[in-house]
Design a protein around this motif. Structure first.
Motif, PDB file in Angstrom:
ATOM      1  N   LYS A 162      44.129  25.471  17.977  1.00 44.40           N
ATOM      2  CA  LYS A 162      43.235  26.335  18.747  1.00 44.40           C
ATOM      3  C   LYS A 162      44.021  27.553  19.211  1.00 44.40           C
ATOM      4  N   LEU A 163      43.484  28.723  18.922  1.00 43.78           N
ATOM      5  CA  LEU A 163      44.071  29.976  19.379  1.00 43.78           C
ATOM      6  C   LEU A 163      43.047  30.673  20.261  1.00 43.78           C
ATOM      7  N   GLN A 164      43.462  31.028  21.462  1.00 48.82           N
ATOM      8  CA  GLN A 164      42.537  31.624  22.426  1.00 48.82           C
ATOM      9  C   GLN A 164      43.159  32.858  23.057  1.00 48.82           C
ATOM     10  N   GLY A 165      42.364  33.908  23.146  1.00 47.36           N
ATOM     11  CA  GLY A 165      42.751  35.086  23.899  1.00 47.36           C
ATOM     12  C   GLY A 165      41.992  35.126  25.207  1.00 47.36           C
ATOM     13  N   ILE A 166      42.634  35.597  26.268  1.00 42.86           N
ATOM     14  CA  ILE A 166      42.002  35.669  27.589  1.00 42.86           C
ATOM     15  C   ILE A 166      42.212  37.062  28.167  1.00 42.86           C
ATOM     16  N   LEU A 167      41.134  37.703  28.556  1.00 43.21           N
ATOM     17  CA  LEU A 167      41.189  38.983  29.256  1.00 43.21           C
ATOM     18  C   LEU A 167      40.541  38.786  30.617  1.00 43.21           C
ATOM     19  N   LEU A 168      41.329  38.890  31.669  1.00 41.81           N
ATOM     20  CA  LEU A 168      40.849  38.717  33.044  1.00 41.81           C
ATOM     21  C   LEU A 168      40.919  40.060  33.750  1.00 41.81           C
ATOM     22  N   TYR A 169      39.809  40.459  34.358  1.00 38.17           N
ATOM     23  CA  TYR A 169      39.786  41.725  35.100  1.00 38.17           C
ATOM     24  C   TYR A 169      39.294  41.476  36.516  1.00 38.17           C
ATOM     25  N   SER A 170      40.055  41.937  37.490  1.00 35.45           N
ATOM     26  CA  SER A 170      39.695  41.784  38.903  1.00 35.45           C
ATOM     27  C   SER A 170      38.939  43.014  39.377  1.00 35.45           C
ATOM     28  N   TRP A 171      37.674  42.847  39.698  1.00 36.04           N
ATOM     29  CA  TRP A 171      36.863  43.947  40.209  1.00 36.04           C
ATOM     30  C   TRP A 171      37.121  44.170  41.700  1.00 36.04           C
ATOM     31  N   SER A 172      37.471  43.116  42.390  1.00 34.72           N
ATOM     32  CA  SER A 172      37.832  43.180  43.809  1.00 34.72           C
ATOM     33  C   SER A 172      38.641  41.925  44.116  1.00 34.72           C
ATOM     34  N   ARG A 173      39.009  41.734  45.366  1.00 35.17           N
ATOM     35  CA  ARG A 173      39.751  40.528  45.736  1.00 35.17           C
ATOM     36  C   ARG A 173      38.881  39.278  45.657  1.00 35.17           C
ATOM     37  N   ARG A 174      37.574  39.444  45.573  1.00 36.12           N
ATOM     38  CA  ARG A 174      36.669  38.298  45.560  1.00 36.12           C
ATOM     39  C   ARG A 174      35.952  38.080  44.232  1.00 36.12           C
ATOM     40  N   ALA A 178      35.068  34.327  44.892  1.00 35.21           N
ATOM     41  CA  ALA A 178      35.813  33.596  45.908  1.00 35.21           C
ATOM     42  C   ALA A 178      35.180  33.846  47.278  1.00 35.21           C
ATOM     43  N   PRO A 179      34.288  32.977  47.754  1.00 37.46           N
ATOM     44  CA  PRO A 179      33.673  33.170  49.063  1.00 37.46           C
ATOM     45  C   PRO A 179      34.646  32.953  50.208  1.00 37.46           C
ATOM     46  N   ALA A 180      35.734  32.224  49.953  1.00 35.47           N
ATOM     47  CA  ALA A 180      36.783  31.983  50.942  1.00 35.47           C
ATOM     48  C   ALA A 180      38.114  31.902  50.207  1.00 35.47           C
ATOM     49  N   LYS A 181      39.207  31.957  50.960  1.00 37.39           N
ATOM     50  CA  LYS A 181      40.533  32.035  50.345  1.00 37.39           C
ATOM     51  C   LYS A 181      40.835  30.855  49.447  1.00 37.39           C
ATOM     52  N   ARG A 182      40.361  29.668  49.824  1.00 36.08           N
ATOM     53  CA  ARG A 182      40.706  28.469  49.062  1.00 36.08           C
ATOM     54  C   ARG A 182      39.589  27.976  48.164  1.00 36.08           C
ATOM     55  N   ILE A 183      38.503  28.717  48.028  1.00 35.71           N
ATOM     56  CA  ILE A 183      37.346  28.263  47.273  1.00 35.71           C
ATOM     57  C   ILE A 183      36.986  29.267  46.183  1.00 35.71           C
ATOM     58  N   ASN A 184      36.735  28.770  44.981  1.00 34.85           N
ATOM     59  CA  ASN A 184      36.215  29.563  43.863  1.00 34.85           C
ATOM     60  C   ASN A 184      34.901  28.967  43.388  1.00 34.85           C
ATOM     61  N   LEU A 185      33.975  29.836  43.008  1.00 29.41           N
ATOM     62  CA  LEU A 185      32.740  29.450  42.328  1.00 29.41           C
ATOM     63  C   LEU A 185      32.653  30.249  41.039  1.00 29.41           C
ATOM     64  N   TRP A 186      32.069  29.669  39.982  1.00 33.16           N
ATOM     65  CA  TRP A 186      31.947  30.441  38.746  1.00 33.16           C
ATOM     66  C   TRP A 186      30.737  30.017  37.930  1.00 33.16           C
ATOM     67  N   ALA A 187      30.299  30.972  37.096  1.00 34.69           N
ATOM     68  CA  ALA A 187      29.274  30.733  36.078  1.00 34.69           C
ATOM     69  C   ALA A 187      29.865  31.170  34.746  1.00 34.69           C
ATOM     70  N   HIS A 188      29.628  30.373  33.730  1.00 36.74           N
ATOM     71  CA  HIS A 188      30.318  30.516  32.459  1.00 36.74           C
ATOM     72  C   HIS A 188      29.303  30.374  31.334  1.00 36.74           C
ATOM     73  N   THR A 189      29.447  31.166  30.279  1.00 37.24           N
ATOM     74  CA  THR A 189      28.557  31.037  29.134  1.00 37.24           C
ATOM     75  C   THR A 189      29.337  31.298  27.863  1.00 37.24           C
ATOM     76  N   GLY A 190      28.792  30.867  26.742  1.00 34.46           N
ATOM     77  CA  GLY A 190      29.457  31.075  25.468  1.00 34.46           C
ATOM     78  C   GLY A 190      28.478  30.947  24.323  1.00 34.46           C
ATOM     79  N   VAL A 191      28.865  31.496  23.167  1.00 32.85           N
ATOM     80  CA  VAL A 191      28.047  31.420  21.960  1.00 32.85           C
ATOM     81  C   VAL A 191      28.964  31.114  20.779  1.00 32.85           C
ATOM     82  N   GLY A 192      28.502  30.256  19.876  1.00 35.39           N
ATOM     83  CA  GLY A 192      29.249  29.966  18.668  1.00 35.39           C
ATOM     84  C   GLY A 192      29.013  31.042  17.628  1.00 35.39           C
TER      85      GLY A 192
END
Length: 263
Positions: free
Chosen positions: A175-187, A216-230
């Motif tokens: 498995k080869l995976q590329g990851i591009l992460l962009y921070s729009w703000s601190r949250r 990130a609604p708080a410093k120690r908490i993350n929430l996320w929504a994820h989607t993908g297509v084959g």
């Protein structure tokens, strides 16, 4: 027959290259003690048979010192595939362990990590797991750009089955995976992650394209929504589409980044 148990859905793999501690778990080189709960629904079409696979996973990650980490994934799986009556469609899937993750190179902008994982044949039904015990060595390279607002990562993972149900096919793929992460703000940040599978059992390549929005609604908490297509290919982890939601809690703060920001 397709079953769950492959390493497929999660973008993160576990540098001081992240822009904030909030994005740390989506940075492959960050080691932080945390707990995660996420649920992924995947839709498949195999030879005209359409079915859904839902996997809810409890993940715990424990940091050991500055350079080591371990991880445990416990999945509960539902497979809607029309199957014989003696095959359970819901139950425990293949439990996986990260035996050891090690960060063996780190600079201010980049890092390289290596880890060894094992997926165990613990599924309660052939529909819920691979039927094999699988070794999963993995290497990652991560670098920060644009004043650390953007992170680029590359992941290489090998899967080799070594025991289990003799009636089931062996597992052997890269498995080869590329990851591009962009921070729009601190949250708020987004992740874009294409993944390519090379199957050594049947031959051929398959590809998925995945994305995530995290908050990130708080410093120690993350929430996320994820989607993908084959995109193409017939390999087992290549779905038609997928959706996922999840949350995580950090038990220890990123004190290194906090000190830097205070300075």
């Amino acid at each position: 027959m397709f079953v769950s148990g492959f390493v497929h859905g999660q973008i993160s793999t576990d540098t001081t290259v992240s822009t904030t501690s909030n994005t740390a778990a989506d940075d492959p080189s960050q080691f932080f003690t945390r707990a995660e709960l996420f649920s992924e629904l995947q839709h498949y079409n195999r030879n005209g048979n359409e079915f859904n696979l839902n996997q809810t996973t409890l993940r715990t990650v424990v940091k050991l010192g500055k350079r080591f980490t371990t991880r445990l994934d416990v999945p509960v799986v539902y497979n809607s595939f029309d199957s014989p009556n003696n095959f359970k469609q819901f139950g425990l899937g293949d439990i996986s362990f990260r035996l050891l993750g090690y960060k063996f190179l780190q600079t201010k902008k980049s890092a390289i990590t290596a880890s060894m994982e094992i997926s165990l044949n613990t599924a309660q039904s052939p529909l819920l797991g691979t039927g094999k015990n699988i070794l999963l060595p993995m290497f990652t390279y991560t670098t920060a750009v644009m004043d650390k607002r953007m992170l680029l990562a590359f992941v290489f993972q090998e899967a080799i089955s070594f025991s289990g149900d003799e009636a089931r096919e062996p597992v052997s793929f890269s498995k080869l995976q590329g990851i591009l992460l962009y921070s729009w703000s601190r949250r708020v940040w987004t992740v874009f992650a294409p993944e390519l599978y090379v199957d050594y059992v049947h031959g051929g390549a398959s590809m998925n394209l995945e994305g995530r929005v995290a908050y990130a609604p708080a410093k120690r908490i993350n929430l996320w929504a994820h989607t993908g297509v084959g995109l193409f290919g017939d390999f087992a982890p290549r779905y038609q589409w997928t959706v996922e939601t999840g949350c995580r809690y950090f038990f220890l703060r990123n004190t290194l980044i906090k000190r830097k920001s205070n300075n």
